[in-house]
Design a protein around this motif. Structure first.
Motif, PDB file in Angstrom:
ATOM      1  N   CYS A   1      -6.757   0.666  -0.565  1.00 25.28           N
ATOM      2  CA  CYS A   1      -6.522   0.126  -1.900  1.00 25.28           C
ATOM      3  C   CYS A   1      -6.192   1.293  -2.834  1.00 25.28           C
ATOM      4  O   CYS A   1      -6.463   2.459  -2.518  1.00 25.28           O
ATOM      5  N   ALA A   2      -5.598   0.991  -3.969  1.00 26.17           N
ATOM      6  CA  ALA A   2      -5.153   2.036  -4.902  1.00 26.17           C
ATOM      7  C   ALA A   2      -6.290   2.968  -5.313  1.00 26.17           C
ATOM      8  O   ALA A   2      -6.113   4.195  -5.356  1.00 26.17           O
ATOM      9  N   GLU A   3      -7.449   2.422  -5.589  1.00 19.81           N
ATOM     10  CA  GLU A   3      -8.588   3.231  -6.036  1.00 19.81           C
ATOM     11  C   GLU A   3      -9.027   4.223  -4.954  1.00 19.81           C
ATOM     12  O   GLU A   3      -9.225   5.407  -5.229  1.00 19.81           O
ATOM     13  N   HIS A   4      -9.163   3.752  -3.718  1.00 17.77           N
ATOM     14  CA  HIS A   4      -9.589   4.633  -2.629  1.00 17.77           C
ATOM     15  C   HIS A   4      -8.496   5.637  -2.261  1.00 17.77           C
ATOM     16  O   HIS A   4      -8.789   6.782  -1.908  1.00 17.77           O
TER      17      HIS A   4
ATOM     18  N   ALA B   1      -6.272   6.946  -4.346  1.00 16.95           N
ATOM     19  CA  ALA B   1      -6.276   7.978  -5.392  1.00 16.95           C
ATOM     20  C   ALA B   1      -7.453   8.931  -5.214  1.00 16.95           C
ATOM     21  O   ALA B   1      -7.307  10.153  -5.373  1.00 16.95           O
ATOM     22  N   ALA B   2      -8.613   8.399  -4.861  1.00 18.70           N
ATOM     23  CA  ALA B   2      -9.788   9.245  -4.637  1.00 18.70           C
ATOM     24  C   ALA B   2      -9.575  10.171  -3.447  1.00 18.70           C
ATOM     25  O   ALA B   2      -9.909  11.365  -3.504  1.00 18.70           O
TER      26      ALA B   2
ATOM     27  N   ARG C   1      -7.146  12.939  -4.483  1.00 15.28           N
ATOM     28  CA  ARG C   1      -7.803  13.954  -5.332  1.00 15.28           C
ATOM     29  C   ARG C   1      -8.701  14.859  -4.501  1.00 15.28           C
ATOM     30  O   ARG C   1      -8.723  16.074  -4.683  1.00 15.28           O
TER      31      ARG C   1
ATOM     32  N   GLU D   1       1.612   9.172  -9.573  1.00 12.17           N
ATOM     33  CA  GLU D   1       1.453   7.736  -9.781  1.00 12.17           C
ATOM     34  C   GLU D   1       0.886   7.087  -8.530  1.00 12.17           C
ATOM     35  O   GLU D   1       1.126   7.560  -7.413  1.00 12.17           O
ATOM     36  N   VAL D   2       0.144   6.015  -8.749  1.00 16.92           N
ATOM     37  CA  VAL D   2      -0.376   5.205  -7.651  1.00 16.92           C
ATOM     38  C   VAL D   2       0.064   3.771  -7.926  1.00 16.92           C
ATOM     39  O   VAL D   2      -0.227   3.226  -8.985  1.00 16.92           O
TER      40      VAL D   2
ATOM     41  N   CYS E   1       0.486  -0.245  -6.129  1.00 11.70           N
ATOM     42  CA  CYS E   1      -0.041  -1.063  -5.040  1.00 11.70           C
ATOM     43  C   CYS E   1       0.782  -2.337  -4.895  1.00 11.70           C
ATOM     44  O   CYS E   1       1.088  -2.998  -5.883  1.00 11.70           O
TER      45      CYS E   1
ATOM     46  N   THR F   1      -0.434   0.782  -0.521  1.00 12.36           N
ATOM     47  CA  THR F   1      -0.428   1.600  -1.724  1.00 12.36           C
ATOM     48  C   THR F   1       0.565   2.735  -1.554  1.00 12.36           C
ATOM     49  O   THR F   1       0.638   3.349  -0.493  1.00 12.36           O
TER      50      THR F   1
ATOM     51  N   CYS G   1      -5.642  10.102   3.372  1.00  9.00           N
ATOM     52  CA  CYS G   1      -5.623   8.638   3.413  1.00  9.00           C
ATOM     53  C   CYS G   1      -5.655   8.138   4.857  1.00  9.00           C
ATOM     54  O   CYS G   1      -6.354   7.168   5.166  1.00  9.00           O
TER      55      CYS G   1
END
Length: 192
Positions: free
Chosen positions: A116-119, A121-122, A125, A146-147, A149, A156, A183
């Motif tokens: 998912c976009a949140e995971h 991006a984490a 980072r 940018e991310v 989904c 994503t 990822c």
């Protein structure tokens, strides 16, 4: 059996999203001992199947949970194992699941994941091991991360857009490769 289905649908989903964001890309879906079809945009002479038709086949297969539904929708009922290959213009595939292309005087580097976009991006980072190239040199070269989904396909896209300046080309590609690898590891850990 369920794992093999997820694997093939995973490649098809990621390939479809890349087809939508990479100019000049086409997706070739076929059987090892049988026919194949090429998914490409309207007007592309390679197109046997349009992206909207391919998306519909994917969504039906995801809803049914069956690879067979996907293959039949594309007219690939007989033959061996499904194979899915993304054809990209020369120079856009820079390895490790990372793609780059020039778009309106800017360079875009991207990778995809089923996180998912949140995971995603984490993970990106956490994987960043090089300093951001945005502040190097006498004149800063901004890099926009940018991310995005595609919730319908569960894919994503992580992308980095910057001016094609030699001082940042390698660094941005390294950041994208590290993010893609992180990822992939997170995807693998989620299956355990």
């Amino acid at each position: 059996m369920r794992q093999a289905i997820g694997h093939h649908l995973r490649l098809a989903r990621m390939g479809h999203v890349l087809l939508e964001v990479l100019p000049g890309a086409a997706l070739v879906v076929g059987r090892a001992d049988g026919p194949s079809v090429t998914v490409a945009p309207l007007g592309d002479p390679r197109a046997d199947v349009l992206p909207c038709q391919h998306r519909a086949a994917l969504e039906r297969a995801l809803a049914a949970g069956l690879q067979r539904t996907y293959a039949h929708a594309l007219g690939l009922a007989s033959g061996g194992e499904l194979s899915i290959r993304l054809d990209t213009p020369t120079g856009t595939d820079i390895g490790s699941g990372v793609f780059a292309f020039d778009d309106l005087a800017a360079r875009r580097v991207l990778t995809t994941t089923t996180l998912c976009a949140e995971h995603a991006a984490a993970a990106a980072r956490a994987a960043r091991t090089t300093a951001a190239p945005a502040r190097g040199g006498p004149s800063p070269v901004p890099v926009r991360a940018e991310v995005g989904c595609d919730a319908g396909l569960g894919v994503t896209v992580l992308s980095w857009t910057h001016l094609p300046h030699p001082a940042v080309l390698g660094a941005v590609e390294d950041i994208a490769r590290a993010a893609g690898a992180a990822c992939a590891v997170e995807e693998l850990l989620a299956t355990l």
